[in-house]
Structures are given as structure tokens and as C-alpha cells.
Design a protein around this motif. Structure first.
Motif, PDB file in Angstrom:
ATOM      1  N   VAL A  16       0.877  -1.174   0.000  1.00  0.00           N
ATOM      2  CA  VAL A  16       0.000   0.000   0.000  1.00  0.00           C
ATOM      3  C   VAL A  16       0.909   1.217   0.000  1.00  0.00           C
ATOM      4  O   VAL A  16       1.650   1.450   0.959  1.00  0.00           O
ATOM      5  N   ARG A  18       2.014   4.876   0.387  1.00  0.00           N
ATOM      6  CA  ARG A  18       1.713   6.116   1.078  1.00  0.00           C
ATOM      7  C   ARG A  18       2.900   7.059   0.908  1.00  0.00           C
ATOM      8  O   ARG A  18       4.009   6.603   0.624  1.00  0.00           O
ATOM      9  N   TYR A  23       3.600   0.262   2.674  1.00  0.00           N
ATOM     10  CA  TYR A  23       3.188  -0.688   3.705  1.00  0.00           C
ATOM     11  C   TYR A  23       2.933  -2.057   3.085  1.00  0.00           C
ATOM     12  O   TYR A  23       2.299  -2.166   2.042  1.00  0.00           O
ATOM     13  N   ASN A 111      -3.581   3.585  10.536  1.00  0.00           N
ATOM     14  CA  ASN A 111      -3.588   2.139  10.355  1.00  0.00           C
ATOM     15  C   ASN A 111      -4.895   1.669   9.731  1.00  0.00           C
ATOM     16  O   ASN A 111      -4.910   0.785   8.874  1.00  0.00           O
ATOM     17  N   VAL A 114      -4.808   2.523   5.978  1.00  0.00           N
ATOM     18  CA  VAL A 114      -3.920   1.620   5.242  1.00  0.00           C
ATOM     19  C   VAL A 114      -4.547   0.230   5.138  1.00  0.00           C
ATOM     20  O   VAL A 114      -4.497  -0.412   4.082  1.00  0.00           O
ATOM     21  N   LYS A 117      -7.284   0.183   2.522  1.00  0.00           N
ATOM     22  CA  LYS A 117      -6.698   0.146   1.183  1.00  0.00           C
ATOM     23  C   LYS A 117      -6.106  -1.227   0.883  1.00  0.00           C
ATOM     24  O   LYS A 117      -6.230  -1.743  -0.241  1.00  0.00           O
ATOM     25  N   TRP A 118      -5.480  -1.831   1.892  1.00  0.00           N
ATOM     26  CA  TRP A 118      -4.901  -3.163   1.714  1.00  0.00           C
ATOM     27  C   TRP A 118      -5.980  -4.187   1.385  1.00  0.00           C
ATOM     28  O   TRP A 118      -5.788  -5.053   0.538  1.00  0.00           O
TER      29      TRP A 118
END
Length: 777
Positions: A16, A18, A23, A111, A114, A117-118
């Protein structure tokens, strides 16, 4: 097996992006005490199986539902292997499905963002992997899948709702139209729908401004408004047709409001009470509470808009009628002698009957050219009250009750997630595969002991084992007891020996490393260590497909946690939905019972005759009984959506049946049959108009690719159909031979009391009629 390992490797490599950092799964996963990501035990099993095959070892075998790893750990794979075929001694011969679960952290807003999105990239990764490996079916499911698929119903319903709106507008205009271009009211059909739409939009705006959350159950609100609002507007139009044309518009409007607004006000009050209780803190489901709150606001504003906006529209069209202007083009209609000189199409468009062309006996029948009025008055009322028709109607009602009873005895309580989402979604595919392959055992249930107990005490150990009796246990506690037995040590140890063993040898042993996060220690002032909390995991020997057993399991464990000596709680993510399901059925039913009792008490002081309440209660019970029965026969389960529809069905039935029953019960001087005909003639047209528009509006809903709208359509369609059947068949027949008796209610006339009315009619140059009435007694 190789493909599963490749998929696992591809998932763990997801990145991911950023600003300034990328990440991966390792950055957002939940960690063990050794700072490694927690993954499903089946991954370790597959890795060991792969290693054994690469080294040509044949002594490694997978057992089901408990298997052993090379480090000595026992792991449960009942919810990770599906469609399992076993040899002797539970050795796995083959498995048709494998379930992999990845656990992400949710410790702060970054968190969460993320992780969300993950999850999105995870679904795309699995779908791409599926395209390159078509022989293997893969069904991704994330924490946001249910929410996304639930809201997807709104998106896939848009064009069907537009179609429904067009159909309803067209039919409403037709229902208000007639051949007479002066007395036709097509604009009132359109303005009635506009009134309902404004009320619905006002409610949506208020909910949005106050921070309310939209959900797909709101799709039912326009249809609730359609059923209630259209009947009110059509009833006002029907009352207008009963007024004398030689009266002034103000007097005709006053007569309309006096005739129709009392019943409309009472039914509106019932809607507000019913949905008001649903919007109160008594309802512990947010979606249902917001739905009821939105419905309350919409119904309240609909009542205000009918009084103001639609009432003003009725006055405006009344002046157009009194001035003999065209109902659509608002142009003055020429006299018949002028029309004779015009073309045929022109005469057809401007067909009208002037008051001077009618006799006194014909004046009261000027609206009979309306198709529905003519149909009811000239044909249907005489046919349904015919002596030879009544036995067939009673027989048909007995058949109706028989099938309703057959369905009622088969009512299913729905708790399937797929019932509230759109079709062809990840939730549907995942839950279907879950029930097909992974339903031999219940979900893994967390058993959390949240007090410091004497684990070293034999009696306490026996209590814990007794509470978890009948379960497959995956716990440090059972492993601890087995470990002591292997060492030939008594299970009853002194406290210090017990805690030392846990700290120094037990938790550091490789075979117990998996349970290192399941025990919480606390140090006291004298450096003595105590266990303040612990957990173990249980698997019930019941099938997940049997929802009744799973719900009973939840209730049994919950009651046990309240009465046991050891304080513990139980949890599984599926219990959240089971709780929602239980309250989604129980809470609305409880609220509806409270509102029904309140309304019966309240209406006892308002209605002119107690028989109205009696007959209305019996009619509502008959309708609801039939709807529940036929709903079950139509494969609709009793869930949150269907229960909300049933509550609405009570109000819808009262909306349509109360005016009929009131007119019949309060009628005097004539026979029962005569008053049944009068009730149908007075209110039947409005009921029929609103029913036709309502059914036409529901039809497009049946084509929406969503299980939620399927349930909504079937419930609302049955409510409308069964209510219509009672209004136009059951009640007109039954009321002709049941109380009240009209002969006993007949009042003697006093020939000396006469009312003389002198009418003076003044006609201005524009043919506007003004009537001055002087009454003397």
C-alpha cells in the motif's frame, strides 16, 4: 497445494503506497510475542507438507479436525479445511476447499486507512490470481465486503426506481382523468405524487443534516409513503366528487376536509406512534431505528403538505372547474353550440357537460362518467353482494385461511447474511462456499476468563472443564493438563509451582509457544506472579448450517456465563449478527405490540362505535396472518426487513379498511347490504386507485438484482394484495350477515320536524356560480 502457497506469497507481498513509505502485510498484521505475523495454522501445515514431499518423507499426515505439527503443537483445522474426506484415524484423504484468514491491526486512524486500502488491493489480487488459475475457485471476503454489498443495493436499484416512478405518475394521472375535460383532475394525480416526493425528500434532508447514516433499507420508505400518501390524496378527490357542483369552492373544500381529513389524521397518528416507538431507544438496532425515524419525519411532513400544498392544489383545480376551464390547458371550454362548428378531434378534447344542460336528477351523476366510479356503482357493488356470489367468497376465504395456516406453521427465522445484500456479490459467493464446505463445525468461539482464579486448584480445573464440556478445546489450559499428565505430575499443584512452571518452562517450550498470548500475568509487591486473565478457544460439535442450533448455543453459553462460578465471556464475530438478528425480530415485534395496545386504548375514546375497533382488529389479524403464511410459502424468512414490512402492513390495512368499516357501522335506516354498497361507492374508488398505483410501483422492484429488494417486494406485494382482497371481497360479504343490525339502529322520523332550504343562485357573466343558502327550521 502449490497454488495455495503462491497465493499466500502474493498476498503477503501486497504493498500500500503512502507518501514516503510502502506498507506491506508485515507492517499492518497482528504480531505474536516473537514479533512475527499471526497466520492461520493451516499455512504451517501446508508448509510442513510441502517440506515433507520435497524430502520424500511419507510419515507426515494431516488429521481432521485436530492435526499435529512437528513442534508438538495441536492445531484445529475444522474451519480451515472444507469438503474433507478422511481415512481411518481421521487422516485426511482429500479436501475440496481451504480457508485462509489474514488478521490486520486497527490501532489508529492511519492504520485503519492503510488496512482498508490493503483489503481493496487484496480483493483485486485474488481476482487477478483467479484469472490466471481458472481451475481453482477463489472467493475473497473482507471486513468491509458486507457493508459494500449492502449499500450496493441502492446503486443497482436506481434505474428500477426511476421506472417505478414513471409508471406510478402515468397511472396516477390516468386514475384522476375522465372524459369530461372540466371535471377531470389529471394535475391532482401528478401533484399528489409531488406531495409525497417532497415529504420524502424533506425527511431525507433532515436525516442528512442531523448526521444520520444512509442504508439500503431506506428503499422501503418511498413505498411506505406511496401507500399512505396516495390513499389520502385519492380519498380527498373522491370526497370532492361527492360535493354539489352548485356550491362555492370554499364550501366544497370545507366539505372535503370535513369528510376525509378526520380518518386521514387518525391513520397518520397511528403511523407516527408505530414508527415513533421504533425510532425510540427501545429499538437497539441502528439501521431499524434510523429507518423508523426517517419514516416518522416523512409521514409527518406528508400530512402537513397534504393539508397545505395538496389542499391548495385542490382549491385551484376547483376554481378551474367552476369556471368551466379545461383541466389540462386551463382554457375556457366553449358552449356546445360553438363546439358543433369545430373539428371532431377538437370536440373530443373539449368534451364537457354544462350544468344548464342537466336536469336535477342528472346533476348528482356528473362524475359517473369516471371509469372506476361507473364500474363500482353500476356493476361491482351489485355483483359482490349477490346471494349466489357470497358462498363462493366464503369458500375462497376458507381456502385462504388454510394456505395461510400451512405457511404459518413453517415460518423460518432468517439469519443469513445473503438476505440483506445485492446478488452476484462477494458476500453471496463467500457465504455460499462457507456453508457448502465449512459447516461441519461451528465457528471458533473465544472463551475468556477475566478474573484471577486458582488455576492450580483441582476443583477449579474441573469446573472449567465442565463448562467447556462437549466442545473441541484449543487452549493452553488443556495442553497444560496434558503436559502434567505426561510428566506424571498431579494436576493439583501449589500456586507458586504452578506460576513458576507457566513462566519458566511451560510458555517457553516450543510446543506451547502458540499459547503465549493467551495468558496475562501480573506481578505483586512480593514479586509473586498471578494469572489475572486467560482465554481458550472452543469449537462446538454442531453444524453451522443449522442456525437454530448455533443460536441455541449462543444463548446457552450466555446463560452459563451469568450463573457459573468462574467469570467468563464468550465471543465470535458471527455472534454479533446473531444478536442483531435476535433483536431485529424481537424488538420490532415488541414495539408493534406496544403501539397496537396504545392505539386501541387511544382510539376507544375517538371512534363513535366500539364495533369499529372490533372489526378493525379482526381484519388486521386476518391480513397479518395471511401475509405471514403466504410470505413463508414464497420462501421469505422472518428477518428484520420482513418484520418491518409486517409492522407497516398493520398501518396499511387500517388505512384502507377503517373508512369502509366506519361508514358501514355508523350507517342507519337501510339494510346491511345497502350500507355495504354505500361504503364501497364512497371509499372504494380511492382504495382501488391507490392499490393500482401501488402495485404498478412495486413491479419494477421485483427485477432488482438484490435479495433485500426481493424480500421487500414480496412482503409489500402480499400486504397490498391481501388487504385489497379483504376490502373488496371478504368485508363486503361478511358484513352483510354479521352485526351491527341495522333494524335495531333505525331511528323514528318525526314528520313535524322538517327542514326547509331556500336556495338562491347567482350567475355572473363568466358563468361563475355562487350559491347563497338560507335555512329555516
Amino acid at each position: 497445494m502449490g497454488q495455495k502457497c503462491k497465493l499466500h506469497s502474493a498476498v503477503t507481498r501486497i504493498q500500500v503506497q503512502r507518501p514516503g513509505f510502502n506498507y506491506t502485510f508485515a507492517h499492518i498484521c497482528i504480531l505474536n510475542n516473537d514479533k512475527t505475523c499471526i497466520v492461520d495454522d493451516i499455512v504451517h501445515v501446508l508448509e510442513e507438507l510441502k517440506t515433507a514431499r520435497s524430502s520424500n518423507r511419507t510419515n507426515f499426515a494431516i488429521t481432521y479436525p485436530i492435526t499435529h505439527l512437528k513442534d508438538g503443537r495441536e492445531v484445529y483445522n475444522g474451519h480451515q479445511l472444507g469438503g474433507v474426506t478422511v481415512h481411518s484415524k481421521d487422516r485426511v484423504k482429500s479436501a475440496e476447499a481451504i480457508q485462509l484468514t489474514y488478521y490486520l491491526q486497527a490501532i489508529n486512524s492511519l492504520n485503519d486507512m492503510v488496512a482498508e486500502k490493503w483489503e481493496s488491493i487484496f480483493c483485486n489480487t485474488v481476482e487477478l490470481f483467479q484469472k490466471s488459475n481458472r481451475k481453482v475457485k477463489m472467493y475473497p471476503f473482507t471486513s468491509s465486503s458486507l457493508k459494500e454489498d449492502f449499500q450496493k443495493t441502492s446503486r443497482v436499484s436506481e434505474r428500477y426506481l426511476i421506472t417505478s416512478l414513471v409508471l406510478v405518475v402515468s397511472l396516477a394521472i390516468l386514475c384522476c382523468s375522465m372524459q369530461d375535460c372540466v371535471r377531470s383532475k389529471p394535475w391532482l394525480g401528478l401533484l399528489g405524487l409531488l406531495t409525497i416526493s417532497l415529504a420524502t425528500l424533506t425527511a431525507a434532508g433532515i436525516i442528512n443534516l442531523t448526521g444520520g447514516k444512509y442504508n439500503s433499507t431506506f428503499l422501503g420508505i418511498p413505498f411506505i409513503m406511496l401507500g399512505h400518501g396516495l390513499y389520502g390524496t385519492f380519498e380527498m378527490l373522491s370526497s370532492w366528487r361527492k360535493t354539489r357542483e352548485d356550491q362555492h369552492v370554499k364550501e366544497r373544500t370545507a366539505a372535503v376536509f370535513a369528510d376525509s381529513m378526520l380518518s386521514f389524521s387518525l391513520t397518520t397518528a397511528m403511523y407516527l406512534v408505530t414508527f415513533g416507538i421504533g425510532a425510540s431507544p427501545f429499538t437497539n438496532i441502528e439501521a431499524a431505528r434510523i429507518f423508523c425515524c426517517n419514516s416518522c419525519i416523512a409521514i409527518f411532513f406528508n400530512y402537513l403538505y397534504v393539508l397545505s400544498f395538496y389542499g391548495s392544489s385542490l382549491v385551484f383545480t376547483g376554481y378551474i372547474e367552476n369556471n368551466y376551464q379545461h383541466s389540462i390547458f386551463c382554457r375556457k371550454v366553449p358552449k356546445p353550440e360553438v363546439l358543433q362548428e369545430k373539428p371532431a378531434w377538437y370536440r373530443f378534447l373539449l368534451t364537457a357537460k354544462f350544468s344548464e344542460d342537466t336536469t336535477d336528477s342528472e346533476e348528482t351523476n356528473t362524475y359517473e362518467s369516471h371509469l372506476l366510479v361507473c364500474f363500482l356503482k353500476r356493476y361491482y357493488c351489485d355483483w359482490i353482494t349477490n346471494t349466489y356470489v357470497k358462498p363462493f367468497v366464503v369458500l375462497f376465504y376458507l381456502v385462504y385461511i388454510s394456505f395461510a395456516l400451512m405457511g404459518y406453521l413453517q415460518v423460518n427465522e432468517g439469519s443469513d447474511l445473503s438476505n440483506i445484500v445485492a446478488t452476484a456479490t462477494r458476500t453471496i459467493e463467500y457465504t455460499t462456499a462457507q456453508q457448502k464446505y465449512f459447516s461441519n463445525y461451528s465457528p471458533v468461539i473465544g472463551f475468556y476468563i477475566y478474573e484471577s482464579i486458582e488455576y492450580w486448584n483441582t476443583s477449579v480445573q474441573e469446573d472449567v472443564l465442565e463448562y467447556t464440556k462437549g466442545f473441541v478445546r484449543i487452549s493452553w489450559f488443556e495442553s497444560y493438563l496434558n503436559y502434567l499428565r505426561k510428566l506424571n505430575i498431579s494436576t493439583g499443584l501449589p500456586k507458586k509451582n504452578f506460576t513458576d512452571m507457566l513462566r519458566n518452562s511451560f510458555l517457553k517450550a516450543p510446543q506451547f509457544a502458540h499459547f503465549s498470548e493467551d495468558i496475562i500475568f501480573s506481578k505483586k509487591y512480593n514479586n509473586e506472579v498471578d494469572v489475572v486473565a486467560s482465554r481458550m478457544f472452543l469449537v462446538a460439535k454442531t453444524m453451522e448450517t443449522k442456525r437454530e442450533e448455533l443460536y441455541d448455543l449462543l444463548e446457552t453459553l450466555r446463560k452459563l456465563s451469568l450463573t457459573s462460578k468462574v467469570k467468563f465471556i464468550v465471543f465470535n464475530p458471527s455472534f454479533v449478527y446473531m444478536d442483531r438478528y435476535a433483536s431485529s425480530v424481537g424488538a420490532p415485534l415488541q414495539n408493534s405490540c406496544i403501539s397496537a395496545l396504545f392505539l386501541l386504548f387511544f382510539s376507544a375514546f375517538l371512534v363513535a362505535d366500539s364495533l369499529i375497533n372490533v372489526w378493525l382488529t379482526l381484519t388486521v389479524a386476518s391480513v397479518e396472518f395471511g401475509v405471514i403464511g403466504f410470505m413463508t410459502l414464497w420462501k421469505v424468512e422472518l428477518d428484520c426487513i420482513s418484520v418491518l414490512c409486517l409492522i407497516y402492513g398493520i398501518n396499511y390495512t387500517i388505512d384502507n379498511c377503517a373508512p369502509l368499516l366506519s361508514t358501514f357501522v355508523l350507517g342507519k335506516d337501510f339494510t346491511r347490504t345497502k350500507w355495504v354498497k354505500n361504503a364501497l361507492e364512497i371509499h372504494g374508488v380511492a382504495i382501488l386507485q391507490s392499490y393500482l398505483c401501488y402495485i404498478v410501483g412495486l413491479i419494477p422492484l421485483a427485477a432488482v438484482p438484490s435479495n433485500l429488494t426481493r424480500t421487500l417486494f414480496r412482503c409489500l406485494f402480499l400486504i397490498a394484495l391481501v388487504t385489497f382482497f379483504h376490502c373488496f371481497a371478504i368485508l363486503p360479504v361478511i358484513l352483510t350477515f354479521v352485526p351491527p343490525s341495522k333494524k335495531k339502529r333505525k331511528e323514528k322520523k318525526n314528520p313535524e320536524n322538517r327542514e326547509e332550504i331556500e336556495c338562491v343562485e347567482m350567475v355572473d357573466m363568466d358563468s361563475t356560480r355562487v350559491v347563497d343558502q338560507i335555512t329555516t327550521v
